[in-house]
Design an enzyme around this catalytic site. Structure first.
Site, short mmCIF file in Angstrom:
data_model
loop_
_atom_site.label_atom_id
_atom_site.label_comp_id
_atom_site.label_asym_id
_atom_site.label_seq_id
_atom_site.Cartn_x
_atom_site.Cartn_y
_atom_site.Cartn_z
N HIS A 130 0.83 -1.21 0.00
CA HIS A 130 0.00 0.00 0.00
C HIS A 130 0.86 1.26 0.00
O HIS A 130 0.52 2.25 -0.65
CB HIS A 130 -0.93 0.01 1.22
CG HIS A 130 -2.03 -0.99 1.13
ND1 HIS A 130 -3.36 -0.64 1.07
CD2 HIS A 130 -2.02 -2.34 1.07
CE1 HIS A 130 -4.11 -1.72 1.00
NE2 HIS A 130 -3.31 -2.78 1.00
N GLN B 158 13.48 -2.91 -6.95
CA GLN B 158 12.85 -3.77 -7.95
C GLN B 158 12.66 -3.11 -9.30
O GLN B 158 12.91 -3.73 -10.35
CB GLN B 158 11.50 -4.27 -7.43
CG GLN B 158 10.78 -5.20 -8.41
CD GLN B 158 9.74 -6.05 -7.75
OE1 GLN B 158 10.07 -6.99 -7.02
NE2 GLN B 158 8.48 -5.75 -7.99
N HIS C 205 5.12 -13.31 -7.38
CA HIS C 205 3.89 -13.70 -6.70
C HIS C 205 2.67 -13.01 -7.30
O HIS C 205 1.54 -13.32 -6.95
CB HIS C 205 3.98 -13.38 -5.21
CG HIS C 205 4.05 -11.90 -4.92
ND1 HIS C 205 5.00 -11.07 -5.49
CD2 HIS C 205 3.28 -11.10 -4.13
CE1 HIS C 205 4.81 -9.83 -5.05
NE2 HIS C 205 3.79 -9.82 -4.23
N ASN D 186 1.29 -4.36 -7.43
CA ASN D 186 2.42 -3.47 -7.66
C ASN D 186 3.46 -4.13 -8.55
O ASN D 186 3.95 -3.54 -9.53
CB ASN D 186 3.07 -3.04 -6.34
CG ASN D 186 2.19 -2.11 -5.54
OD1 ASN D 186 1.54 -1.23 -6.07
ND2 ASN D 186 2.15 -2.32 -4.23
N GLU E 252 4.62 -3.07 -12.31
CA GLU E 252 6.03 -2.76 -12.52
C GLU E 252 6.61 -3.60 -13.65
O GLU E 252 7.39 -3.10 -14.47
CB GLU E 252 6.82 -2.96 -11.23
CG GLU E 252 6.55 -1.89 -10.19
CD GLU E 252 7.05 -2.23 -8.79
OE1 GLU E 252 6.76 -1.46 -7.86
OE2 GLU E 252 7.70 -3.29 -8.63
N GLY F 290 -5.04 -13.67 -2.00
CA GLY F 290 -5.51 -12.31 -2.25
C GLY F 290 -5.75 -12.09 -3.73
O GLY F 290 -6.15 -12.99 -4.48
N ASP F 291 -5.48 -10.87 -4.20
CA ASP F 291 -5.70 -10.53 -5.60
C ASP F 291 -4.64 -11.13 -6.53
O ASP F 291 -4.76 -11.04 -7.75
CB ASP F 291 -5.73 -9.02 -5.77
CG ASP F 291 -4.40 -8.37 -5.43
OD1 ASP F 291 -3.82 -8.70 -4.37
OD2 ASP F 291 -3.92 -7.53 -6.22
N GLN F 292 -3.59 -11.72 -5.95
CA GLN F 292 -2.53 -12.31 -6.76
C GLN F 292 -3.08 -13.36 -7.73
O GLN F 292 -2.59 -13.50 -8.86
CB GLN F 292 -1.47 -12.94 -5.86
CG GLN F 292 -0.80 -11.97 -4.90
CD GLN F 292 -0.10 -12.67 -3.75
OE1 GLN F 292 0.17 -13.86 -3.81
NE2 GLN F 292 0.19 -11.93 -2.69
#
Length: 524
Positions: free
Chosen positions: A32, A357, A372, A376, A380, A395-397
């Site tokens: 976040h 990164q 993963h 973000n 990227e 999660g949203d992964q």
């Protein structure tokens, strides 16, 4: 989104000498902090004062890893400034995620109200608050202080749509154990339960986190703007379908991403960072010594925890590729590396606790990204044009991986056990699966096609955030509206109230009468 914010006028200059002040209040996790701080810099670059805030515990982490100092005037970014100021909220009663969520729900609102009051008392009243989904109470606190609010959705438009349909009872997901079942939503491809954000499934262990997101969705109508970390060209179908969803009808989403670091030269705010772990910049020198498009970059982000067995298999699998690799292994996970790994099978690779990164992804030596699939990291790698080995966890992964591989055509999945996708969720990760997935994305039959797709999406992402691009224009429109509202509010506050005006008129008459008496008495 309220009708008043649907059409945003051209830029308006505030009559006050001080710029409008936007305060961002952020959930204290790296996933976040990154997009919120990058949004802060985008807004500041347009000429505004921006304060980034979060819980007090985050202050020490940012100070140690990124040199952040709280208070003061902040740092110049473009035509504005970014500063830091933190809640005085104390410590959670327990260190786990549920403890943090309970702490935020109870200590957050009064601490945030106090923070807003501090800004006003210091001569920089807040013109607009930007909150994010895990802190739904921030909108109510800001409204109580008469401050308009925006919400930054830090995940994809597709994930927003899945949440919105679920929260308002507009979809029923298939059972998790029915691997063959599929469902469709407007603007989204056919999906299975495995593609749904895990927080929405019965097996989700993070109930308080899910409750906070659901609460945010039920209160979105109180925000004047809903910004989203995506760009129009990436999720055109999902965004176009949302206005027809409901009832209730969703708010208008305003794409302002990808929220990546911008390198525009002097004053771009590159020194203003929100790393919670100190990045090992030395790995860039190691990359410089590697052949072009040869390195496998691997990272599962700041939260995902692999089991000791998975760490060992990942290590052996990376070594088995025969390619140089740069692997982010957080300090608490490094003890699970095989003994003597980097001196033996893994001698062609290097391990770091944390990496810069975006610089790694932009480096010419990087061939692929084993990720993963956090949003973000997804954006990227899209912006950098690097193909992926997708290894989602929760999660949203899960949704992001589906889109990266099957919709954007930018990579392959790393399946547990190397079996079919229906078996993958139950099987153990193997070194052979790691090796084969890397080989497929770097040198397999579709490798060239995946690189071409990645390059095409990279170009679209860069154009969206360039000056005058679709997302840049949306940020500018948001800034213009914040400035307009701040100017209008300042003008109203500068006008005396009717009672004050009447008192001033009476006082003026009394002063005139007194002056007249003095003149008459002097003439006598």
């Amino acid at each position: 989104m309220g009708e008043e914010a649907a059409a945003v006028p051209a830029a308006v200059s505030s009559p006050a000498s001080a710029p409008a002040h936007v305060l961002l209040i952020c959930f204290p996790s790296q996933g976040h902090v990154n997009p919120m701080l990058r949004l802060a810099k985008r807004i500041a670059s347009k000429g505004l004062l921006v304060t980034f805030s979060s819980v007090s515990a985050l202050a020490a982490k940012l100070a140690a890893a990124a040199g952040v100092t709280a208070g003061g005037d902040g740092s110049p970014v473009g035509r504005g400034r970014v500063r830091f100021d933190f809640l005085d909220d104390g410590e959670p009663s327990s260190p786990d995620l549920d403890g943090l969520m309970r702490h935020l729900a109870t200590a957050g609102p009064p601490a945030f109200a106090s923070l807003l009051a501090r800004q006003a008392a210091s001569g920089r009243p807040v013109s607009c608050v930007v909150a994010n989904p895990f802190m739904p109470w921030a909108t109510d606190v800001a409204a109580g202080a008469g401050i308009p609010t925006a919400v930054l959705w830090v995940q994809s438009v597709a994930v927003f749509s899945l949440y919105y349909h679920h929260v308002h009872g507009l979809v029923e997901f298939p059972p998790e154990d029915d691997k063959a079942a599929r469902f469709r939503l407007p603007g989204l491809p056919e999906m299975s339960a495995a593609d749904v954000p895990s927080f929405l499934l019965p097996s989700n262990p993070y109930k308080l986190l899910a409750d906070a997101i659901v609460t945010q969705f039920r209160t979105l109508g109180r925000a004047s703007w809903v910004l989203v970390n995506s760009f129009a060209e990436l999720e055109a179908d999902a965004a176009a379908a949302l206005p027809g969803v409901g009832p209730p009808r969703p708010p208008e989403l305003i794409p302002v991403g990808p929220l990546i670091e911008m390198e525009d030269g002097d004053g771009d705010g590159g020194e203003v960072r929100g790393d919670m772990l100190k990045a090992e910049e030395e790995c860039l020198e190691w990359l410089d010594a590697q052949p072009e498009r040869s390195v496998v970059y691997a990272s599962v982000g700041s939260v995902v925890v692999l089991s000791p067995a998975e760490v060992a298999e990942m290590a052996r699998g990376l070594a088995a590729t025969g390619r140089p690799f740069l692997w982010v292994v957080r300090p608490e996970t490094q003890p699970h590396l095989p003994d003597g790994f980097l001196d033996g099978d893994g001698e062609k690779g290097t391990v770091v606790a944390w990496s810069p990164q975006e610089k790694v992804l932009a480096h010419k030596a990087t061939a692929c990204f084993l990720t993963h699939c956090g949003w973000n990291s997804t954006l990227e790698t899209v912006a950098a044009g690097v193909p992926v080995v997708a290894f989602p966890q929760w999660g949203d992964q899960c949704t992001d991986a589906r889109f990266l591989v099957e919709e954007l055509g930018m990579g392959v999945r790393l399946l547990r056990g190397g079996g079919s996708s229906s078996e993958a969720a139950e099987a153990q990760l193997t070194r052979e699966a790691v090796r084969d997935a890397v080989e497929d994305v770097v040198a397999g039959p579709r490798a060239e096609e995946m690189r071409a797709n990645a390059a095409r999406w990279s170009k679209a992402a860069r154009e969206a955030v360039a000056h005058g691009g679709s997302s840049d224009a949306n940020v500018q429109a948001f800034v213009d509206e914040v400035v307009r509202r701040a100017a209008a509010k300042a003008q109203v506050q500068a006008q005396p109230s009717p009672s004050a005006a009447a008192e001033a008129l009476v006082a003026g008459d009394e002063r005139q009468q007194a002056a007249g008496r003095v003149v008459v008495e002097g003439a006598c």
